[in-house]
Design a protein around this motif. Structure first.
Motif, PDB file in Angstrom:
ATOM      1  N   MET A 124       0.840  -1.217   0.017  1.00  9.30           N
ATOM      2  CA  MET A 124      -0.096  -0.184   0.009  1.00  9.30           C
ATOM      3  C   MET A 124       0.861   1.293   0.015  1.00  9.30           C
ATOM      4  O   MET A 124       2.035   1.221   0.365  1.00  9.30           O
ATOM      5  CB  MET A 124      -0.845  -0.040   1.133  1.00  9.30           C
ATOM      6  CG  MET A 124      -0.218  -0.033   2.611  1.00  9.30           C
ATOM      7  SD  MET A 124      -1.396   0.110   4.077  1.00  9.30           S
ATOM      8  CE  MET A 124      -1.871  -1.770   3.956  1.00  9.30           C
ATOM      9  N   THR A 125       0.316   2.579  -0.333  1.00  8.78           N
ATOM     10  CA  THR A 125       1.004   3.942  -0.270  1.00  8.78           C
ATOM     11  C   THR A 125       0.517   4.490   0.712  1.00  8.78           C
ATOM     12  O   THR A 125      -0.588   4.885   0.863  1.00  8.78           O
ATOM     13  CB  THR A 125       0.994   4.447  -1.692  1.00  8.78           C
ATOM     14  OG1 THR A 125       1.458   3.648  -2.680  1.00  8.78           O
ATOM     15  CG2 THR A 125       1.518   5.715  -1.631  1.00  8.78           C
ATOM     16  N   ILE A 126       1.355   4.917   1.840  1.00 10.25           N
ATOM     17  CA  ILE A 126       0.855   5.715   2.861  1.00 10.25           C
ATOM     18  C   ILE A 126       1.671   7.054   2.858  1.00 10.25           C
ATOM     19  O   ILE A 126       2.812   6.911   2.752  1.00 10.25           O
ATOM     20  CB  ILE A 126       1.308   4.903   4.149  1.00 10.25           C
ATOM     21  CG1 ILE A 126       0.734   3.313   4.301  1.00 10.25           C
ATOM     22  CG2 ILE A 126       0.793   5.597   5.474  1.00 10.25           C
ATOM     23  CD1 ILE A 126       0.566   2.515   5.213  1.00 10.25           C
ATOM     24  N   ALA A 127       0.742   7.761   2.920  1.00 12.04           N
ATOM     25  CA  ALA A 127       1.378   9.435   3.029  1.00 12.04           C
ATOM     26  C   ALA A 127       1.705   9.956   4.514  1.00 12.04           C
ATOM     27  O   ALA A 127       0.610   9.776   5.222  1.00 12.04           O
ATOM     28  CB  ALA A 127       0.599  10.323   1.852  1.00 12.04           C
ATOM     29  N   VAL A 128       2.590  10.483   4.917  1.00 12.07           N
ATOM     30  CA  VAL A 128       2.860  10.932   6.026  1.00 12.07           C
ATOM     31  C   VAL A 128       3.571  12.505   5.966  1.00 12.07           C
ATOM     32  O   VAL A 128       4.379  12.801   5.166  1.00 12.07           O
ATOM     33  CB  VAL A 128       3.803  10.205   6.715  1.00 12.07           C
ATOM     34  CG1 VAL A 128       4.167  10.891   8.298  1.00 12.07           C
ATOM     35  CG2 VAL A 128       3.773   8.949   6.678  1.00 12.07           C
ATOM     36  N   THR A 129       2.787  13.444   6.545  1.00 14.02           N
ATOM     37  CA  THR A 129       3.154  14.697   6.837  1.00 14.02           C
ATOM     38  C   THR A 129       3.872  15.206   7.816  1.00 14.02           C
ATOM     39  O   THR A 129       3.861  14.099   8.976  1.00 14.02           O
ATOM     40  CB  THR A 129       1.826  15.858   6.841  1.00 14.02           C
ATOM     41  OG1 THR A 129       1.234  15.557   8.022  1.00 14.02           O
ATOM     42  CG2 THR A 129       0.863  15.604   5.824  1.00 14.02           C
ATOM     43  N   THR A 130       4.614  16.056   8.152  1.00 14.02           N
ATOM     44  CA  THR A 130       5.453  16.646   9.037  1.00 14.02           C
ATOM     45  C   THR A 130       6.458  15.434   9.618  1.00 14.02           C
ATOM     46  O   THR A 130       6.366  15.113  10.542  1.00 14.02           O
ATOM     47  CB  THR A 130       4.713  17.206  10.458  1.00 14.02           C
ATOM     48  OG1 THR A 130       3.955  16.175  10.986  1.00 14.02           O
ATOM     49  CG2 THR A 130       3.886  18.377   9.920  1.00 14.02           C
ATOM     50  N   PRO A 131       7.178  14.806   8.776  1.00 15.59           N
ATOM     51  CA  PRO A 131       7.949  13.703   8.935  1.00 15.59           C
ATOM     52  C   PRO A 131       9.123  13.972   9.876  1.00 15.59           C
ATOM     53  O   PRO A 131       9.848  12.979  10.135  1.00 15.59           O
ATOM     54  CB  PRO A 131       8.514  13.094   7.598  1.00 15.59           C
ATOM     55  CG  PRO A 131       8.665  14.405   6.816  1.00 15.59           C
ATOM     56  CD  PRO A 131       7.215  15.321   7.189  1.00 15.59           C
ATOM     57  N   ASN A 132       9.364  15.189  10.039  1.00 14.58           N
ATOM     58  CA  ASN A 132      10.522  15.463  10.797  1.00 14.58           C
ATOM     59  C   ASN A 132       9.868  16.006  12.503  1.00 14.58           C
ATOM     60  O   ASN A 132      10.868  16.195  13.282  1.00 14.58           O
ATOM     61  CB  ASN A 132      11.280  16.842  10.374  1.00 14.58           C
ATOM     62  CG  ASN A 132      12.146  16.220   9.279  1.00 14.58           C
ATOM     63  OD1 ASN A 132      12.892  15.208   9.322  1.00 14.58           O
ATOM     64  ND2 ASN A 132      12.045  17.099   8.245  1.00 14.58           N
ATOM     65  N   GLY A 133       8.653  15.784  12.670  1.00 15.80           N
ATOM     66  CA  GLY A 133       7.946  16.331  13.818  1.00 15.80           C
ATOM     67  C   GLY A 133       8.077  15.288  14.763  1.00 15.80           C
ATOM     68  O   GLY A 133       8.504  14.091  14.736  1.00 15.80           O
ATOM     69  N   ASN A 134       7.575  15.557  16.123  1.00 14.66           N
ATOM     70  CA  ASN A 134       7.544  14.785  17.313  1.00 14.66           C
ATOM     71  C   ASN A 134       6.988  13.584  17.035  1.00 14.66           C
ATOM     72  O   ASN A 134       7.337  12.684  17.686  1.00 14.66           O
ATOM     73  CB  ASN A 134       7.069  15.634  18.330  1.00 14.66           C
ATOM     74  CG  ASN A 134       7.851  16.890  19.077  1.00 14.66           C
ATOM     75  OD1 ASN A 134       9.168  16.701  18.930  1.00 14.66           O
ATOM     76  ND2 ASN A 134       7.132  17.973  19.494  1.00 14.66           N
ATOM     77  N   VAL A 135       5.720  13.672  16.284  1.00 14.05           N
ATOM     78  CA  VAL A 135       5.074  12.415  16.118  1.00 14.05           C
ATOM     79  C   VAL A 135       5.422  11.733  14.783  1.00 14.05           C
ATOM     80  O   VAL A 135       5.796  10.640  14.662  1.00 14.05           O
ATOM     81  CB  VAL A 135       3.694  12.603  16.349  1.00 14.05           C
ATOM     82  CG1 VAL A 135       2.657  11.349  15.773  1.00 14.05           C
ATOM     83  CG2 VAL A 135       3.307  13.053  17.530  1.00 14.05           C
ATOM     84  N   GLY A 136       5.378  12.776  13.701  1.00 10.24           N
ATOM     85  CA  GLY A 136       5.656  12.255  12.313  1.00 10.24           C
ATOM     86  C   GLY A 136       6.904  11.354  11.990  1.00 10.24           C
ATOM     87  O   GLY A 136       6.884  10.447  11.363  1.00 10.24           O
ATOM     88  N   ALA A 137       7.939  11.974  12.696  1.00  4.31           N
ATOM     89  CA  ALA A 137       9.271  11.181  12.445  1.00  4.31           C
ATOM     90  C   ALA A 137       9.025   9.439  13.127  1.00  4.31           C
ATOM     91  O   ALA A 137       9.685   8.855  12.340  1.00  4.31           O
ATOM     92  CB  ALA A 137      10.304  11.826  13.497  1.00  4.31           C
ATOM     93  N   HIS A 138       8.424   9.390  14.112  1.00  2.00           N
ATOM     94  CA  HIS A 138       8.237   7.921  14.540  1.00  2.00           C
ATOM     95  C   HIS A 138       7.264   7.322  13.776  1.00  2.00           C
ATOM     96  O   HIS A 138       7.399   6.069  13.700  1.00  2.00           O
ATOM     97  CB  HIS A 138       7.530   8.103  16.220  1.00  2.00           C
ATOM     98  CG  HIS A 138       8.578   8.595  17.025  1.00  2.00           C
ATOM     99  ND1 HIS A 138       9.902   8.064  17.433  1.00  2.00           N
ATOM    100  CD2 HIS A 138       8.551   9.566  17.901  1.00  2.00           C
ATOM    101  CE1 HIS A 138      10.370   8.850  18.573  1.00  2.00           C
ATOM    102  NE2 HIS A 138       9.662   9.899  18.765  1.00  2.00           N
ATOM    103  N   VAL A 139       6.350   7.801  13.226  1.00  2.96           N
ATOM    104  CA  VAL A 139       5.506   7.386  12.365  1.00  2.96           C
ATOM    105  C   VAL A 139       5.980   6.683  11.236  1.00  2.96           C
ATOM    106  O   VAL A 139       5.942   5.546  10.650  1.00  2.96           O
ATOM    107  CB  VAL A 139       4.388   8.352  11.832  1.00  2.96           C
ATOM    108  CG1 VAL A 139       3.586   7.578  10.736  1.00  2.96           C
ATOM    109  CG2 VAL A 139       3.214   8.554  12.883  1.00  2.96           C
ATOM    110  N   VAL A 140       7.072   7.711  10.634  1.00  2.00           N
ATOM    111  CA  VAL A 140       7.816   7.271   9.363  1.00  2.00           C
ATOM    112  C   VAL A 140       8.625   5.895   9.687  1.00  2.00           C
ATOM    113  O   VAL A 140       8.617   5.036   9.055  1.00  2.00           O
ATOM    114  CB  VAL A 140       8.737   8.453   8.940  1.00  2.00           C
ATOM    115  CG1 VAL A 140       9.777   7.996   7.888  1.00  2.00           C
ATOM    116  CG2 VAL A 140       7.946   9.649   8.415  1.00  2.00           C
ATOM    117  N   ARG A 141       9.274   5.980  11.019  1.00  2.00           N
ATOM    118  CA  ARG A 141      10.440   4.918  11.408  1.00  2.00           C
ATOM    119  C   ARG A 141       9.428   3.666  11.476  1.00  2.00           C
ATOM    120  O   ARG A 141      10.044   2.448  10.972  1.00  2.00           O
ATOM    121  CB  ARG A 141      11.099   5.270  12.738  1.00  2.00           C
ATOM    122  CG  ARG A 141      11.832   3.931  12.987  1.00  2.00           C
ATOM    123  CD  ARG A 141      12.444   4.305  14.265  1.00  2.00           C
ATOM    124  NE  ARG A 141      13.470   5.496  13.967  1.00  2.00           N
ATOM    125  CZ  ARG A 141      14.756   5.497  13.825  1.00  2.00           C
ATOM    126  NH1 ARG A 141      15.322   4.375  13.468  1.00  2.00           N
ATOM    127  NH2 ARG A 141      15.722   6.552  13.901  1.00  2.00           N
TER     128      ARG A 141
END
Length: 290
Positions: free
Chosen positions: A1-18
């Motif tokens: 699947m393709t999952i898009a993530v905003t604020t990938p350097n943010g407090n939450v977004g960085a963890h979501v990306v990882r």
């Protein structure tokens, strides 16, 4: 699947990306500054560079995605941050309709359910309403994450903590749900990866315990080795401190408004409780900063 993530350097977004990368996914990152990404991450993700406030960019960047994690890009220097939140959400809502995005996870906050009177949280409430309307048109699965008080907020008052004071305008005996952003990311990533939910849902993220301010101060003292005591200040004292830090009147009032007392809409439950304790977070992140 393709999952898009905003604020990938943010407090939450960085963890979501990882977490998505560790799950074997190749997320699509919506961001303005690709140079800020960890170089080791570049080969594991796709980049869509642009501004979340640009509706055309959002529509293009979310084309063909199966799920989207959306965090509003706060800018408290704007004349009307709440109007900015609604305008930005309008672009996302149009993208939801145009691209028929199956699942959207929005990082909101406790207090958004009030729909007014909660400072900058009012902007998140407006976003929720915009996305709700788009969901009604498309049938998308939409989740509003109503998050508790971020432990990382403590990093914005290091001088006060070094001086031994945990300041708040709230009643010191008022319990607060303190949450580690990493735990918010775990909830978000799980929903992004799952296809087993539908409709409009609200999911609170409350952390492991509701703590009064003296309880929080005691946990921080033990974790950091610095004696810290909770102190209640007046809203006017908070305004004075924020003005002294150079914030605009709009920003000052928005932050003071967020400090208003309110009770989370959802009671604490197994589903809303996450594991990371304030003391454990403080040992890892606050103690080195102090």
């Amino acid at each position: 699947m393709t999952i898009a993530v905003t604020t990938p350097n943010g407090n939450v977004g960085a963890h979501v990306v990882r977490m998505l990368c560790q799950a074997g996914e190749r997320p699509r990152l919506l961001l303005r500054h690709p140079d800020r990404l960890d170089p080791a991450l570049r080969e594991l993700v796709d980049l869509a560079v642009g501004d979340q406030r640009d509706a055309a960019y959002v529509a293009e960047a979310t084309s063909g995605v199966d799920a989207l994690f959306w965090v509003h890009p706060d800018d408290w220097t704007l004349p009307d941050p709440d109007a900015d939140a609604e305008d930005t959400a309008a672009g996302l809502a149009e993208a939801m309709r145009r691209n028929r995005i199956p699942r959207v996870v929005f990082q909101s906050s406790i207090g958004a359910e009030l729909r007014g009177g909660a400072g900058f949280i009012d902007g998140l409430a407006r976003i929720e309403q915009r996305l709700d309307a788009a969901r009604a048109d498309t049938g998308a699965a939409l989740l509003h994450l109503r998050c508790g008080y971020f432990m990382t907020n403590l990093l914005m008052d290091l001088d006060g903590l070094r001086a031994g004071t945990l300041s708040t305008t709230r009643d010191l005996d008022e319990p607060m749900p303190w949450v580690d952003p990493r735990d918010i990311a775990a909830v978000a990533a799980g929903r992004l990866l799952s296809t087993a939910w539908a409709g409009r849902q609200v999911q609170a993220v409350h952390g492991p315990a509701d703590l009064t301010w003296p309880q929080a101060a005691a946990a921080l003292s033990e974790a950091t080795g610095t004696t810290i005591e909770a102190a209640r200040i007046s809203p006017d004292d908070q305004r004075k401190a924020l003005r002294g830090a150079g914030l605009s009147e709009v920003a000052v009032e928005g932050i003071v408004g967020m400090s208003a007392a309110f009770t989370p809409e959802q009671p604490r439950s197994y589903a809303t409780t996450t594991p990371s304790t304030l003391a454990g977070w403080a040992v890892t992140h606050l103690r080195p900063a102090l």
